[in-house]
Design a protein around this motif. Sequence first.
Motif, mmCIF file in Angstrom:
data_model
loop_
_atom_site.group_PDB
_atom_site.id
_atom_site.type_symbol
_atom_site.label_atom_id
_atom_site.label_comp_id
_atom_site.label_asym_id
_atom_site.label_seq_id
_atom_site.Cartn_x
_atom_site.Cartn_y
_atom_site.Cartn_z
ATOM 1 N N LYS A 47 8.164 -1.416 6.004
ATOM 2 C CA LYS A 47 7.858 -0.094 5.462
ATOM 3 C C LYS A 47 9.058 0.403 4.676
ATOM 4 O O LYS A 47 10.208 0.041 4.942
ATOM 5 N N GLU A 78 2.607 9.918 7.159
ATOM 6 C CA GLU A 78 1.476 9.019 6.950
ATOM 7 C C GLU A 78 1.932 7.563 6.966
ATOM 8 O O GLU A 78 1.256 6.690 7.524
ATOM 9 N N LEU A 126 -5.685 0.201 4.618
ATOM 10 C CA LEU A 126 -5.870 1.029 5.816
ATOM 11 C C LEU A 126 -6.544 2.355 5.501
ATOM 12 O O LEU A 126 -6.497 3.276 6.310
ATOM 13 N N LYS A 127 -7.163 2.494 4.350
ATOM 14 C CA LYS A 127 -7.787 3.763 3.976
ATOM 15 C C LYS A 127 -9.049 3.997 4.799
ATOM 16 O O LYS A 127 -9.739 3.059 5.169
ATOM 17 N N PHE A 170 1.737 5.436 0.006
ATOM 18 C CA PHE A 170 1.253 6.667 0.632
ATOM 19 C C PHE A 170 2.126 7.838 0.193
ATOM 20 O O PHE A 170 3.225 7.651 -0.330
ATOM 21 N N GLN A 215 0.869 -1.178 0.000
ATOM 22 C CA GLN A 215 0.000 0.000 0.000
ATOM 23 C C GLN A 215 0.905 1.227 0.000
ATOM 24 O O GLN A 215 1.773 1.363 0.869
ATOM 25 N N LYS A 234 0.490 4.626 9.410
ATOM 26 C CA LYS A 234 -0.090 3.413 8.837
ATOM 27 C C LYS A 234 0.703 2.170 9.227
ATOM 28 O O LYS A 234 0.123 1.096 9.462
#
Length: 200
Positions: free
Chosen positions: A145, A31, A199-200, A26, A24, A35
């Motif tokens: 991440k 952010e 996670l939106k 971003f 995902q 997340k």
Amino acid sequence: MKAKKVPGIPMQVKGSFHDTESIQKFDNADEIEVKYNILKERFFEINKWGNYSRENNAEFTLCDSSGQQINRPPIIGDYIKILLSEIKNPGINDYQWVRIDMIDKTNPNRIMMQCRPSKVPGNEFAGKTVHFQSAASTSTFVISKGSNYIKMAIYGRNEKANQNTDLFSSLKNIFISLGRMVGSSKINWKQLADGMVSLK
């Protein structure tokens, strides 16, 4: 197609494998940090994993070394009890069991947890592996991440049907491993990974 070489993931020797990854992206670092912290919470709440895969009926239950359900972050030596399909009043033979053999949190940008098919907990020196895959198989769950993304991956290695059991279960395990068992199937790891990072 060859298995990816990923640090910390066992080498693929024989049997089947899978490299399941969901990312995902971003826009900014702040952010991503927020997340990733949410993803970490989800990662360690194993009892809720089934909620993130809407089209998959698998149910995950974290258990201690005696097989009792627990509600805390996992530790090495815990077990995960997996129910592959919706069964009313499931019996012990309806579950798959894996043992958590490794948890690595040393890298601030990555967490790894490795599981292996196991016997029923509390009976370490008797009984047989209670899983459709053999004890040589591993599943390694990784969250990470980067500069513009969060990621969850599941890497399966050396996956072979568990035949160290009675004849009926052995045949059933072969069919499940092939994804051909009516009313039961392999876990759809892609659905789980996608749900975890959404996670939106």
